[in-house]
Design a protein around this motif. Structure first.
Motif, PDB file in Angstrom:
ATOM      1  N   UNK A  90      40.896 -35.777 -69.212  1.00 48.38           N
ATOM      2  CA  UNK A  90      41.827 -36.802 -69.600  1.00 48.38           C
ATOM      3  C   UNK A  90      41.569 -37.969 -68.550  1.00 48.38           C
ATOM      4  N   UNK A  91      41.803 -39.040 -68.858  1.00 50.63           N
ATOM      5  CA  UNK A  91      41.965 -40.391 -67.941  1.00 50.63           C
ATOM      6  C   UNK A  91      43.079 -41.164 -68.023  1.00 50.63           C
ATOM      7  N   UNK A 107      39.544 -32.657 -60.720  1.00 49.11           N
ATOM      8  CA  UNK A 107      40.005 -34.133 -60.735  1.00 49.11           C
ATOM      9  C   UNK A 107      39.308 -35.003 -59.901  1.00 49.11           C
ATOM     10  N   UNK A 108      39.136 -36.315 -60.010  1.00 45.89           N
ATOM     11  CA  UNK A 108      38.419 -37.432 -59.357  1.00 45.89           C
ATOM     12  C   UNK A 108      38.871 -38.600 -59.470  1.00 45.89           C
ATOM     13  N   UNK A 124      30.680 -36.805 -64.490  1.00 45.69           N
ATOM     14  CA  UNK A 124      29.934 -37.499 -65.581  1.00 45.69           C
ATOM     15  C   UNK A 124      30.933 -38.501 -65.796  1.00 45.69           C
ATOM     16  N   UNK A 125      32.174 -38.250 -66.173  1.00 48.82           N
ATOM     17  CA  UNK A 125      33.215 -39.286 -66.777  1.00 48.82           C
ATOM     18  C   UNK A 125      33.319 -40.409 -65.674  1.00 48.82           C
ATOM     19  N   UNK A 142      40.516 -38.982 -63.163  1.00 47.82           N
ATOM     20  CA  UNK A 142      39.907 -38.324 -64.188  1.00 47.82           C
ATOM     21  C   UNK A 142      40.196 -36.908 -63.962  1.00 47.82           C
ATOM     22  N   UNK A 143      40.602 -35.917 -65.123  1.00 45.58           N
ATOM     23  CA  UNK A 143      40.916 -34.641 -64.895  1.00 45.58           C
ATOM     24  C   UNK A 143      40.088 -33.957 -65.901  1.00 45.58           C
ATOM     25  N   UNK A 144      39.937 -32.743 -65.542  1.00 45.22           N
ATOM     26  CA  UNK A 144      39.020 -31.821 -66.691  1.00 45.22           C
ATOM     27  C   UNK A 144      39.726 -30.641 -66.720  1.00 45.22           C
TER      28      UNK A 144
END
Length: 164
Positions: free
Chosen positions: A87-88, A31-32, A121-122, A99-101
């Motif tokens: 996901x955002x 996440x970020x 990058x997102x 932002x999650x991945x």
């Protein structure tokens, strides 16, 4: 001192040989956050950004980035990812987007770097698309939340619940 895994006996950079490892299902999540001003958040929510659909573009960028991780980071193995999800979530109460991945594969090496690359990058894409309206945006809290598979097994960030 433990032996370095990415350095050979002469001290040269070296890609780790994973041939002897057992293939397992491996999943990593990351996440970020990107903090934006109220006007920019409103533009995102109401699809009024001049560059287009900010959320969808950032999701696609994150997925593409995960697939390119080994081209971006030296000594990363090229991986055959079976799933990448980005996901955002808009969090107006915190003036931010989360932002999650999640990256998944069946293989011999983990996917933490791919999950982190997708998030980064997102976030960069969100910044790029919104910089005209908010050049003071900031990105924070980029981290791996969890990973499963491999010889070390499952791991969850000790502070995983503090970001939500």
């Amino acid at each position: 001192m433990s032996k370095l895994t990415h350095v050979d006996t002469q001290g040269n950079a070296n890609m780790v040989d994973v041939e002897a490892k057992m293939a397992t299902t491996r999943i990593a999540t990351a996440e970020g956050f990107i903090y934006v001003n109220a006007a920019t958040l409103d533009e995102i929510i109401h699809h009024q950004n001049k560059k287009g659909d900010v959320i969808t573009t950032a999701k696609i960028a994150g997925i593409m980035a995960a697939k390119q991780c080994s081209n971006l980071i030296p000594l990363c193995h090229p991986l055959m990812l079976s799933k990448v999800d980005v996901g955002i979530d808009i969090e107006p109460e915190n003036s931010r987007l989360r932002v999650t991945s999640m990256c998944k594969l069946s293989g011999k090496t983990g996917v933490e770097m791919e999950a982190l690359t997708a998030v980064n990058v997102a976030l960069l894409t969100l910044f790029d698309m919104c910089k005209a309206s908010d050049p003071a945006m900031r990105m924070e809290g980029i981290r791996v939340l969890s990973k499963t598979g491999g010889k070390t097994g499952d791991w969850t960030h000790p502070n995983e619940s503090d970001a939500k």
